[in-house]
Design an enzyme around this catalytic site. Structure first.
Site, PDB file in Angstrom:
ATOM      1  N   GLY A 118       0.778  -1.303   0.038  1.00  0.00           N
ATOM      2  CA  GLY A 118       0.107   0.131  -0.006  1.00  0.00           C
ATOM      3  C   GLY A 118       0.782   1.278  -0.085  1.00  0.00           C
ATOM      4  CB  SER A 119       0.120   4.362   1.954  1.00  0.00           C
ATOM      5  OG  SER A 119       0.336   5.671   2.017  1.00  0.00           O
TER       6      SER A 119
END
Lengths: 426, 155
Positions: free
Chosen positions: B79-80
């Protein structure tokens, strides 16, 4: 202390001859280079900074430390979405203390010379990088788009590393900067599909990311020409369920004219034949709501493009949303202005939708999301994944068209998309 | 967690009865705690609350668990890119795990701890282990990491 071959310029920076801010930045870069086992650093031509999202005091202290030391970027640098809409936060009822902190953080980066572009889709800006260019981008969806769709070269730069690269113009030579690391690992064969719409790519991306994690997938067998919006949605989803920093779609993305070239003329480490069942399960996994009403439609994660504004304006022309449903669209000031000039914002606002700029769904909290909101519908797999944890809402996922139909009726219009239906199976 | 009778005072002395292994030291430092382990990567941003230490990713098998003071054993991140800032905030506000054990080197998770070290002089040890050692760490009940990056594993 290290095996990294440093240039004279790198050494100057490390010794602090170009100022304390660049010295700190270079120290962090060298430490990361050691972790990555890089042998040298390279020049980068531009940077995109994700560290402007306010995540607490530490993020601000870090940026202000560098700004107070008179840090200045050495390459053109854009800024990611920030935690507030600078033009609208007061009207939206955002807590002034929070807005102040979020603005201070953005300001620290602007002071260092970054452009206030405030977007998570920097590839939609006019100065986007070109094929083969080495860049240092953060923001997971921007990274995967730059590598895969543009063919520029960037690692999944963590926040903090982005500004260090911007200040020095240097980055470790590792990962996706290297030819061999860009080659495909997993060959992903798709089943035969018909009636593909814009809800297909986020679902496929979410499925692929969860499976390949940080490997490079090579998607094969797509009998449909995806748009940049489709590729954005695919990459953003894969960089959510996994750590995908690069993908190939055969005959679509620039480094994948053939399966063989995408794999570097080697057999894949893994060959995966995607089944309709896997796609169905993923679609269901993204739909975590089971409510009879919808409070909010969320468009623009990542930031809406001009072509998505066109599509939305076309679908909602002459229609009006249900009064109990809020429809919010996040985008950059740049795209908003282009859409305004083309009459699209008027069309969309007549439908009853509202644009928000500067910030994006990943940062938006209540009251920008109205307090009573329990159920959200979105066309973004990325947001469908994060929203339950971020804003404690149930989520429906669907195409832009389904989202608009839902906005009009006030009730979830969620049906399994045509491309998922069994007669598609081979 | 399994009971371990051989351990009388696990917090003071090195875990004598335990196996010790060495890995790739990303950030050196001392840390120890009960093990919380997973096979599924985590995005610290959007998946973890730096103020409470809770995992908030509804799609993660450890959803609802608290990491503060524990030794977090996970294969890597997902993810981020903002995960590094969230982890830094957790370290900065003393809510972080006691140590993090990875299978793959993960730049995003690592950098949060590197910046904490460089800017705030606060240390969260992060060690990457090879596959068999990582599998041992996953099954451990308690792990202690010393300042030289040695990992003491207790089952």
């Amino acid at each position: 202390m290290s095996n990294i071959k440093l240039s004279e310029w790198d050494k100057r920076l490390l010794e602090g001859k170009e100022g304390k801010a660049k010295q700190i930045a270079m120290q962090i870069i060298v430490r990361m280079a050691e972790v990555q086992k890089a042998k040298q650093l390279i020049d980068i031509s531009q940077a995109h900074i994700d560290g402007c999202i306010y995540t607490g005091e530490a993020s601000l202290k870090f940026a202000e430390t560098l700004a107070n030391l008179k840090g200045e970027v050495s390459v053109p640098t854009t800024l990611n979405s920030i935690s507030v809409d600078q033009q609208r936060w007061e009207k939206q009822g955002v807590d002034p203390t929070f807005a102040e902190l979020a603005n201070q953080l953005a300001q620290a980066y602007v002071e260092m010379g970054a452009k206030p572009s405030f977007t998570c889709s920097p590839y939609q800006l006019p100065d986007k990088p070109k094929f083969g260019e080495h860049i240092a981008w953060a923001e997971s969806n921007a990274v995967v788009f730059a590598n895969s769709v543009i063919g520029a070269r960037t690692n999944r730069y963590p926040d903090f590393m982005d500004i260090c690269a911007a200040l020095t113009g240097r980055a470790p030579l590792s990962g996706y900067h290297l030819d061999e690391e860009r080659l495909g690992d997993v060959l992903v064969d798709l089943p035969k599909l018909d009636h593909v719409d814009d809800s297909f790519f986020p679902v496929l991306g979410y499925l692929v990311g969860g499976k390949v994690e940080s490997q490079v997938p090579v998607v094969h067998g797509l009998n449909y020409k995806p748009t940049h919006d489709d590729l954005k949605a695919f990459g953003a989803a894969g960089a959510t369920s996994g750590a995908v920093g690069m993908f190939h779609i055969v005959e679509v993305t620039p480094e994948a004219p053939t399966v063989e070239e995408a794999l570097g003329h080697k057999p894949p480490k893994e060959h995966w034949k995607v089944t309709m069942e896997e796609l169905q399960n993923t679609w269901r996994e993204l739909n975590t709501a089971n409510d009879q009403k919808i409070d909010l439609i969320a468009f623009g994660n990542p930031h809406f493009s001009i072509s998505e504004c066109w599509k939305l304006a076309d679908i909602c022309r002459g229609k009006r949303k249900h009064p109990d449903v809020n429809v919010l669209i996040t985008t950059s000031r740049y795209v908003y202005e282009e859409a305004r000039k083309q009459g699209l914002t008027d069309e969309v606002e007549r439908f009853g939708a509202t644009f928000i700029t500067d910030t994006c769904w990943c940062m938006i909290e209540r009251p920008v999301i109205p307090e009573h909101t329990q159920t959200i519908m979105t066309n973004s797999a990325k947001y469908a994944h994060y929203a339950p944890g971020l804003v404690d809402c149930n989520v429906y996922f669907g195409s832009i068209e389904d989202c608009v139909r839902t906005a009009i009726s006030g009730k979830p219009q969620v049906s399994e998309p045509k491309w998922l239906q069994r007669n598609n199976d081979t | 967690m399994d009971n371990n009778n051989e351990l009388k005072d696990e917090s003071v002395e090195p875990l004598n009865q335990s196996k010790h292994i060495t890995g790739n030291v990303i950030v050196a430092g001392k840390g120890e705690g009960e093990v919380i382990a997973t096979d599924v990567p985590l995005s610290f941003w959007g998946g973890y609350n730096s103020e409470t230490g809770d995992i908030i990713d509804h799609h993660h098998p450890l959803y609802g668990e608290n990491l503060t003071g524990k030794v977090f054993v996970l294969p890597g991140g997902r993810g981020s890119c903002t995960g590094s800032m969230v982890l830094l905030q957790a370290i900065y506000s003393n809510n972080s795990p006691g140590a993090i054990i990875l299978k793959q080197i993960d730049e995003i998770i690592s950098l949060g701890a590197i910046v904490a070290d460089e800017i705030f002089k606060m240390k969260l040890p992060i060690i990457a282990l090879n596959e068999p050692d990582f599998a041992l760490a996953q099954k451990a009940s308690y792990i202690k990491v010393n300042e030289y990056g040695k990992v003491f594993i207790n089952h």
